[in-house]
Design a protein around this motif. Structure first.
Motif, short mmCIF file in Angstrom:
data_model
loop_
_atom_site.label_atom_id
_atom_site.label_comp_id
_atom_site.label_asym_id
_atom_site.label_seq_id
_atom_site.Cartn_x
_atom_site.Cartn_y
_atom_site.Cartn_z
N PHE A 75 -1.92 3.75 -4.46
CA PHE A 75 -2.10 2.34 -4.78
C PHE A 75 -2.28 1.53 -3.50
CE2 PHE A 75 2.36 3.27 -4.44
CZ PHE A 75 2.88 2.25 -3.67
N SER A 76 -2.94 0.41 -3.65
CA SER A 76 -3.18 -0.51 -2.54
C SER A 76 -2.69 -1.89 -2.94
CB SER A 76 -4.67 -0.58 -2.21
OG SER A 76 -5.17 0.68 -1.85
N ASP B 291 -8.81 3.58 -12.70
CA ASP B 291 -8.31 4.85 -12.18
C ASP B 291 -8.55 5.93 -13.23
OD1 ASP B 291 -6.98 6.98 -11.04
OD2 ASP B 291 -5.18 5.85 -10.56
N LYS C 25 -3.16 2.29 -14.19
CA LYS C 25 -3.75 1.56 -13.08
C LYS C 25 -5.19 1.23 -13.42
CE LYS C 25 -4.89 2.24 -8.36
NZ LYS C 25 -5.07 3.28 -7.38
N ASP D 10 -3.89 -4.04 -6.13
CA ASP D 10 -4.31 -3.24 -7.29
C ASP D 10 -3.55 -3.70 -8.53
OD1 ASP D 10 -6.04 -1.74 -5.80
OD2 ASP D 10 -4.78 0.06 -5.74
N ARG D 11 -4.27 -3.79 -9.62
CA ARG D 11 -3.68 -4.24 -10.89
C ARG D 11 -3.31 -3.02 -11.73
NH1 ARG D 11 -4.00 -9.09 -13.15
NH2 ARG D 11 -5.64 -9.70 -11.71
N ASN E 58 0.86 -1.18 0.00
CA ASN E 58 0.00 0.00 0.00
C ASN E 58 0.90 1.23 0.00
OD1 ASN E 58 -2.29 -1.61 0.30
ND2 ASN E 58 -2.15 -1.55 2.51
#
Length: 124
Positions: A79-80, A102, A99, A83-84, A70
């Motif tokens: 971002f976490s 997003d 992202k 996340d792709r 994260n």
């Protein structure tokens, strides 16, 4: 209008514009003036839809990676873990990523930094 209907209406209009030939020319010109912008707008909409579907198809061909931490990265990238993101292009150490889901895409980030916070291995 009586029982003559449209015939009476057309003959009245033809008399007002100087005869049936002039009426036909006015109708043809009016149709052209109305149809051309509609056609141009339709073509723009078609091209826009086509480009959007092409972008989705291109995105489907890109290799995806997942963030393993994260954090808050370069260029306001939030971002976490899990996340792709997709790598669009690389140049030296600069990497252009998108992202998933997003609205602020794309982001330029450092390749070395990206290797530290994700499963990105430097290849696309």
């Amino acid at each position: 209008m009586g029982n003559l209907g449209w015939y009476q209406l057309l003959t009245t209009w033809a008399k007002k514009v100087g005869g049936p030939k002039q009426l036909m020319l006015l109708l043809a010109a009016g149709g052209y003036i109305i149809i051309r912008p509609v056609e141009a707008g339709g073509k723009k909409i078609f091209k826009l839809i086509k480009s959007k579907t092409k972008q989705k198809a291109n995105k489907a061909n890109l290799k995806s990676f997942i963030f393993t931490e994260n954090g808050f990265g370069e260029n306001e990238l939030l971002f976490s873990k899990g996340d792709r993101f997709f790598v669009a292009v690389t140049h030296d150490d600069a990497v252009l990523i998108e992202k998933e889901n997003d609205d602020n895409n794309p982001y330029f980030v450092s390749g070395e930094w990206l290797k530290e916070v994700s499963d990105y291995d430097g290849t696309i």
